[in-house]
Enzyme design. Structure first.
Site, PDB file in Angstrom:
ATOM      1  N   ASP A  92       1.493  -1.957   0.245  1.00 16.92           N
ATOM      2  CA  ASP A  92      -0.302  -0.189   0.006  1.00 16.92           C
ATOM      3  C   ASP A  92       1.200   1.228  -0.056  1.00 16.92           C
ATOM      4  O   ASP A  92       2.134   1.226   1.399  1.00 16.92           O
ATOM      5  CB  ASP A  92      -0.881  -0.186   1.402  1.00 16.92           C
ATOM      6  N   ASP A 138      -3.368   2.941  -5.681  1.00 13.56           N
ATOM      7  CA  ASP A 138      -2.116   2.687  -4.246  1.00 13.56           C
ATOM      8  C   ASP A 138      -2.082   1.421  -4.183  1.00 13.56           C
ATOM      9  O   ASP A 138      -1.275   1.588  -3.334  1.00 13.56           O
ATOM     10  CB  ASP A 138      -2.600   3.707  -3.690  1.00 13.56           C
ATOM     11  N   GLU A 139      -2.673   0.452  -4.433  1.00 14.09           N
ATOM     12  CA  GLU A 139      -1.809  -1.084  -4.259  1.00 14.09           C
ATOM     13  C   GLU A 139      -2.294  -2.178  -5.062  1.00 14.09           C
ATOM     14  O   GLU A 139      -3.078  -2.187  -5.019  1.00 14.09           O
ATOM     15  CB  GLU A 139      -3.446  -0.870  -2.462  1.00 14.09           C
TER      16      GLU A 139
END
Length: 386
Positions: free
Chosen positions: A8, A104-105
């Site tokens: 993350d 974002d992960e």
DNA sequence: TCTGGGGTCCTAGGACCC
DNA sequence: TCTGGGGTCCTAGGACCC
């Protein structure tokens, strides 16, 4: 034994701004709406801003009160996508099996990579270093024997964190976790759990799956039962292909005039169909969403016998749904349109179901091409230029 | 202090068919 | 005259996540 790593990016949007604009480093950076934008909220904020109590989804005006020295910026999504791609390509160097679940992960399957990279926990550390050195961004990572645990683990030591749930320690880990850390348990379920006497994961562990299903529904009950045992809960198994495309807009001031409302619906219809056609999709199910000034939200959905290919046909049907649903006594703060159950738009379907609209479709396709080449001065329907 | 935008999945109830 | 289940499709609303 499986090894999943969940990674993350820390305060992603804010970190990219601090990277691109070094004068922002170490400062409380708040990405999202500006405090002067009515009805705007915070998208992401730096850890410096979090110290003041600012967090995602908070109204920007409130964030400004909590953190007067906050530096507010609108997001630059295309830049974030660019940076996201950089990071994901580094992940791919560590495993061919990565599953990106948002900008974002991602999950990285490290099962069987020991021979190449050594023990998974060392690989995780190397990966964190590589991302830092090559992109300037920090990530938090969680390593565990299934995806659900890895996801929770990555959130344990943010930012720049690492948490490893070792094989055999899964259940103990979950039993030591506060309820609000359960991914998939939000505000409502938390309240419901607490008012039913469940204060800890241990309390949930103590009852049968039947009891949980009866109290919280089949899906939620099964999920809770498995989660507190550290078992995989199959939240991330389905390859999430796009099943709907939507566009919605909250207005600075409530709408009540039909002409203005219809103009907004036309714009939304064009936004949605533009994206649907661009991705070579189509659907027969459309949905209108209305949020009134008192925040009550209603929707109207309809499935048709044929597919939608043009904003004209979409707009016409949306208008009908709107008129049937509209409570004109209340101001409207948000309108939204979505197309659901999307399917591949093959030429065949176009000819079979929508032959009469072929010409309109061609006109709109041309407009889409022009807009793609020149995004700054889009060709628009005359009504939208008023 | 009023509460974005883009998604996914679940549920209850109704219609309809066998 | 009363009344079965199962399956599928659809709608409206809710919860949750980033």
């Amino acid at each position: 034994m499986n090894h999943f790593l969940h990674v993350d990016l820390d305060a992603f949007f804010a970190s990219v701004e601090q990277l691109d604009f070094p004068e922002l480093a170490g400062k409380p950076v708040i990405i999202g709406g500006l405090p002067t934008d009515r009805r705007s909220v915070v998208s992401t904020c730096s850890y410096e801003a979090r110290k003041f109590g600012v967090h995602s989804a908070m109204p920007s005006a409130q964030a400004a009160r909590l953190c007067p020295q906050g530096i507010f910026r609108h997001g630059r999504m295309s830049r974030y996508h660019e940076k996201s791609k950089e990071v994901m390509s580094i992940f791919l160097e560590f495993s061919p099996d990565i599953q990106q679940i948002s900008i974002d992960e991602a999950f990285i399957d490290l099962t069987g990579t020991e021979r190449l990279f050594g023990p998974p926990q060392e690989t995780a550390i190397k990966l964190k270093q590589q991302v830092k050195e090559r992109t300037g961004l920090t990530v938090s990572a969680g390593l565990a024997s299934n995806k659900y645990l890895a996801k929770i683990a990555s959130g344990m030591n943010k930012p720049d964190g690492f948490c490893h749930i070792k094989p055999g320690e899964e259940e103990q880990f979950m039993l030591s976790l506060p309820l609000k850390k359960l991914w998939g348990v939000g505000e409502k379920t938390l309240q419901k759990l607490q008012s039913s006497g469940f204060k800890t994961t241990r309390d949930i562990h103590a009852v049968s799956i039947e009891t949980l299903s009866q109290l919280f529904g089949n899906a939620c009950g099964t999920f809770l039962y498995n989660a507190v045992r550290g078992l995989d809960v199959e939240k991330f198994d389905t390859l999430s292909k796009s099943k709907s495309i939507s566009s919605e807009k909250t207005f600075s001031y409530d709408l009540s005039e039909l002409f203005i409302i219809e103009t907004e619906l036309l714009q939304l219809s064009q936004d949605v169909i533009f994206r649907v056609v661009s991705e070579e999709l189509t659907s027969r199910t459309i949905c209108l969403k209305i949020r009134y000034e008192d925040f009550t939200t209603v929707s109207a959905r309809k499935t048709f016998g044929s597919y939608f290919f043009t904003s004209k046909s979409l707009f016409e049907e949306i208008k009908k749904l709107f008129i049937a649903k509209w409570d004109s006594k209340k101001g409207i703060r948000l309108l939204g349109i979505s197309m659901q159950n999307l399917e591949k738009n093959t030429e065949l379907q176009g000819e079979l179901f929508d032959f009469g609209n072929k010409k309109q479709q061609l006109v709109e396709k041309t407009v889409i091409e022009i807009n793609k080449k020149n995004p700054d001065s889009p060709v628009q329907n005359a009504r939208l230029l008023i």
